[in-house]
Structure formats: C-alpha cells, structure tokens
Design a protein around this motif. Structure first.
Motif, PDB file in Angstrom:
ATOM      1  N   LEU A 273       0.824  -1.202   0.000  1.00 44.22           N
ATOM      2  CA  LEU A 273       0.000   0.000   0.000  1.00 44.22           C
ATOM      3  C   LEU A 273       0.864   1.260   0.000  1.00 44.22           C
ATOM      4  O   LEU A 273       0.554   2.241  -0.682  1.00 44.22           O
ATOM      5  N   GLY A 274       1.961   1.230   0.763  1.00 43.86           N
ATOM      6  CA  GLY A 274       2.858   2.370   0.773  1.00 43.86           C
ATOM      7  C   GLY A 274       3.544   2.580  -0.562  1.00 43.86           C
ATOM      8  O   GLY A 274       3.776   3.722  -0.989  1.00 43.86           O
ATOM      9  N   ALA A 275       3.868   1.487  -1.255  1.00 39.97           N
ATOM     10  CA  ALA A 275       4.484   1.613  -2.580  1.00 39.97           C
ATOM     11  C   ALA A 275       3.520   2.244  -3.578  1.00 39.97           C
ATOM     12  O   ALA A 275       3.915   3.073  -4.410  1.00 39.97           O
ATOM     13  N   ALA A 276       2.253   1.862  -3.512  1.00 40.81           N
ATOM     14  CA  ALA A 276       1.255   2.500  -4.380  1.00 40.81           C
ATOM     15  C   ALA A 276       1.123   3.981  -4.059  1.00 40.81           C
ATOM     16  O   ALA A 276       0.975   4.820  -4.963  1.00 40.81           O
ATOM     17  N   PHE A 277       1.212   4.319  -2.784  1.00 40.20           N
ATOM     18  CA  PHE A 277       1.147   5.729  -2.391  1.00 40.20           C
ATOM     19  C   PHE A 277       2.347   6.500  -2.930  1.00 40.20           C
ATOM     20  O   PHE A 277       2.206   7.606  -3.457  1.00 40.20           O
ATOM     21  N   VAL A 278       3.535   5.920  -2.822  1.00 37.97           N
ATOM     22  CA  VAL A 278       4.747   6.584  -3.306  1.00 37.97           C
ATOM     23  C   VAL A 278       4.710   6.775  -4.820  1.00 37.97           C
ATOM     24  O   VAL A 278       5.184   7.782  -5.348  1.00 37.97           O
ATOM     25  N   MET A 279       4.112   5.827  -5.541  1.00 37.70           N
ATOM     26  CA  MET A 279       4.110   5.886  -6.998  1.00 37.70           C
ATOM     27  C   MET A 279       3.034   6.811  -7.545  1.00 37.70           C
ATOM     28  O   MET A 279       3.280   7.618  -8.438  1.00 37.70           O
ATOM     29  N   TYR A 280       1.836   6.729  -7.011  1.00 36.15           N
ATOM     30  CA  TYR A 280       0.709   7.415  -7.635  1.00 36.15           C
ATOM     31  C   TYR A 280       0.425   8.801  -7.054  1.00 36.15           C
ATOM     32  O   TYR A 280      -0.038   9.688  -7.784  1.00 36.15           O
ATOM     33  N   VAL A 281       0.658   8.998  -5.763  1.00 39.00           N
ATOM     34  CA  VAL A 281       0.294  10.279  -5.155  1.00 39.00           C
ATOM     35  C   VAL A 281       1.098  11.449  -5.732  1.00 39.00           C
ATOM     36  O   VAL A 281       0.528  12.513  -5.977  1.00 39.00           O
ATOM     37  N   PRO A 282       2.424  11.336  -5.958  1.00 40.88           N
ATOM     38  CA  PRO A 282       3.116  12.465  -6.585  1.00 40.88           C
ATOM     39  C   PRO A 282       2.553  12.846  -7.954  1.00 40.88           C
ATOM     40  O   PRO A 282       2.454  14.031  -8.275  1.00 40.88           O
ATOM     41  N   SER A 283       2.178  11.854  -8.755  1.00 40.05           N
ATOM     42  CA  SER A 283       1.603  12.182 -10.063  1.00 40.05           C
ATOM     43  C   SER A 283       0.235  12.833  -9.911  1.00 40.05           C
ATOM     44  O   SER A 283      -0.109  13.771 -10.650  1.00 40.05           O
TER      45      SER A 283
END
Length: 382
Positions: A273-283
């Motif tokens: 879940l944290g990896a998805a947050f790191v990948m998608y939230v900045p975009s």
C-alpha cells in the motif's frame, strides 16, 4: 468426536479466507498487464519495485523499531551495482541481482555496527547523513559511475518464446522477484529472528534479560533492510535503464519512510500500500497543482494520517472496530412483545419506583362517627 469435527471446521474456515485472498490477488496480478496500457504497466512495475524496498525498511523500522532516513542510499547502491556490472563488465541481468543483494547486505552490516550505540533521532540523523553525501560521492567517481551524466544500460529483453512485449515481460520478472522477497520477509518475521526483533522493539532491557543478543539482531536488521533495498535498486535499473546521482537524493529516503508510515508500520501488507502511495500520489499531486505539487502531497499525507493513524493497512480493522462498538438501535415499539401487549396494563414504572401509591378508600362509618381525640363529652341534648 464432535469437538474434533468442530476444530477441523474452524481450521478450514481460518485457512479458507487467506487462501482465497492470495488466489484472487494472484489472478489480478497476472492478468493486469494484459488489460492496461504500456505506461500503466510501467507504473505497476514501479509499485512492485518500491514494495521490495519498503519491505526491507519495514523490517528495520516497523519491526525493529530503528528509524532510518538513509534507505535511499542502499537503494542507490543496488542500482549502481547493477548498472556498473551491465555497462562496464557486460554481465547478464540475472547475475546483477545476487551481486546487488550481497553487496548491500555487507554494506548494511558494516553500517549497522556504529549505529548500535545510537537510537531515536540520533540514529535518524546519522542515516540521513549517509543519504546526503552519497550522491556527491557518485558524481566524484566519474570513471566508474559516469559522474553527473550517469549510466545508460540495456533493458531486459523478453525471450522470443514468451510472445510478450517488453513492458509485460519486465512486469512479470519484477512480480516474481517481489513475490519471493515478500515471502522471505514473511518467513523471516515468523522465525526466531523476527521474534527477537519484536522483543527488541518493545523493550530492549527485557529482551536482553530473556537472552536476546541486542548487538547481533540490530546489526542484522540493518543488513536485511539494506539487502532488500539493494534488490529493489537492481530492479529499478532493469526497469528504467538509466541511473544518475540526482535520482537518489535524500528526498527519496524521506519519501520511502513516508510511504511506509502511510501504508502501515509493522504490517505485512503495508509495503504494498505504501508503494502505491509513493508511486501514484506524486503524479496525482502534479495533476492537481502544477505550481505546488509538494503542498498537495503533504496535505494528502496529513489527511491519511488523520483518517488512518495506523496506516492504510489498519484502516479496515479500524472501521470494523467502530462498527462493532456502535450501540444497537432500540425503541419502545421494538421492546414490546406480544405477551406484553396482551397482558393488562401494568402500573407505570415511574409510579412503581416512587413507592406504593396513595389510594382513597371509602370511609368507615364507625371511624367517621368516632369522637376526635380531646373533644368535649357529648350531652343527651346533643
């Protein structure tokens, strides 16, 4: 016999839900690259890469209780190990993976020794300094690392028999490595080493009294964490095909730690879940505000922390707990039963609580005609 049957049924129910969850997740993961565009497949691949890195950070911080702000440096070490081997020595891609894992394991082992005497903010500052000085050092080693220009390497190409595109083949390779890494982290946490890490995190003095060797397990926590970061860095080189010092600034370390906290510290599913947050939230932040994406990113982190203080992995349990603690809705109409409705009207509860009621009975003539106390005697005329 009935007790044995009931216990077997309970075991089946207990294993049925995780099995179904794993099967559904595997089916979705395998079918994902065939239904998404190439760029979306690339994003999913990067989510898996960051999940491996966060799994190592979760071992150190979530289960070991040691704060590290230098995880991006180990990530960079693994990426440059793979890039240098591919560019300078022309080795195969698969040969770079164990080399990056072993090199970062030794690096973490050496870095964990001086960190034994530090804890809390002091340990965080020391690890942050490692993440700060590594990019300038990579720029200085230009004959090996390519300096500020970085290194460009060939991506992993799919074999002819697979019939897959380059992005799909890379996704499946990274998915296989990620599955092995998550399984290794899970087994490690359920072993004697994992129980020792939990004991050290909860109470170092009590763990030492129980026979846990603090120095050994703290150092091993750094080593395992660095190894997972090195593997993730190697996968990053395979996926991107380019490395440069500016890609591994100290901001990467802070972002990884923020992603782990948002995903859920001490949770096996938190790194995903944290990896998805790191990948998608900045975009997403970039799309919302091109002028200040960092502000949007920070506000999103604050919002998630208010909604889910234990991370996204603990949000379902928090919601279910709130629903279970909710008092049931009861009304007077629901409380009345058919027996109570057919029975004669009972005395009101308030009247029963206030004591016996005062009733007026017909006056007794004898009592009415009785002379009051202290009255003068009657005469015959009266």
């Amino acid at each position: 016999m009935s007790t044995i049957t009931a216990s077997l049924g309970t075991d089946r129910v207990r294993w049925l839900r995780p099995t179904l969850t794993v099967l559904v997740a595997a089916a979705v993961a395998v079918g994902a690259p065939f239904y998404f565009a190439p760029f979306q497949v690339f994003q999913l691949t990067m989510v898996l890469v960051y999940a491996v890195a966060l799994s190592g950070l979760n071992l150190l911080t979530g289960f070991g209780g040691q704060i590290s702000l230098g995880h991006g440096a180990f990530f960079a070490a693994g990426a440059y190990t793979a890039a240098v081997m591919l560019d300078r020595y022309d080795t195969g891609h698969l040969a770079t993976l164990p080399a990056a894992a072993a090199g970062c394991f030794l690096l973490g082992l050496g870095f964990g020794v001086p960190a034994l005497r530090l804890r809390g903010l002091y340990l965080a500052l020391v690890t942050l300094s490692f993440a700060v000085f590594l990019p300038p050092l990579l720029k200085r080693l230009e004959p090996v690392t390519g300096g500020s220009m970085g290194l460009t390497v060939n991506k992993l190409q799919p074999p002819a028999w697979s019939g897959l595109a380059e992005d799909q083949w890379m996704y499946f390779v990274v998915l296989a490595v990620t599955a092995v890494a998550l399984l290794l982290a899970r087994n490690l946490l359920r072993s004697r080493v994992g129980r020792a890490l939990l004991a050290v995190r909860d109470n170092e003095s009590a763990a030492e009294v129980m026979g846990v060797r603090l120095a050994l397990h703290k150092t091993l926590a750094f080593a395992w964490s660095a190894m997972f970061a090195g593997v993730a860095g190697c996968l990053y080189t395979w996926v991107i095909g380019f490395v440069s010092p500016d890609s591994f600034s100290f901001v990467l370390s802070v972002t990884l730690l923020a992603g782990l906290v948002v995903g859920g510290l001490g949770s096996l599913y938190g790194p995903l879940l944290g990896a998805a947050f790191v990948m998608y939230v900045p975009s997403v932040s970039q799309d919302v505000s091109e002028a200040a994406p960092g502000v949007v990113f920070g506000l999103l982190i604050i919002t998630v922390m208010f909604v889910a203080p234990t991370g996204l992995a603990g949000l379902p349990g928090r919601v279910l707990g709130a629903v279970a603690r909710r008092p049931p809705r009861t009304t007077a109409a629901l409380d009345r039963t058919p027996e109570a409705e057919s029975a004669p009207d009972a005395e009101p509860e308030s009247q029963a609580l206030s004591g016996p009621s005062e009733t007026h009975t017909p006056a007794d003539p004898a009592v009415v005609d009785a002379e009051p106390v202290g009255a003068p005697p009657r005469t015959e005329k009266e």
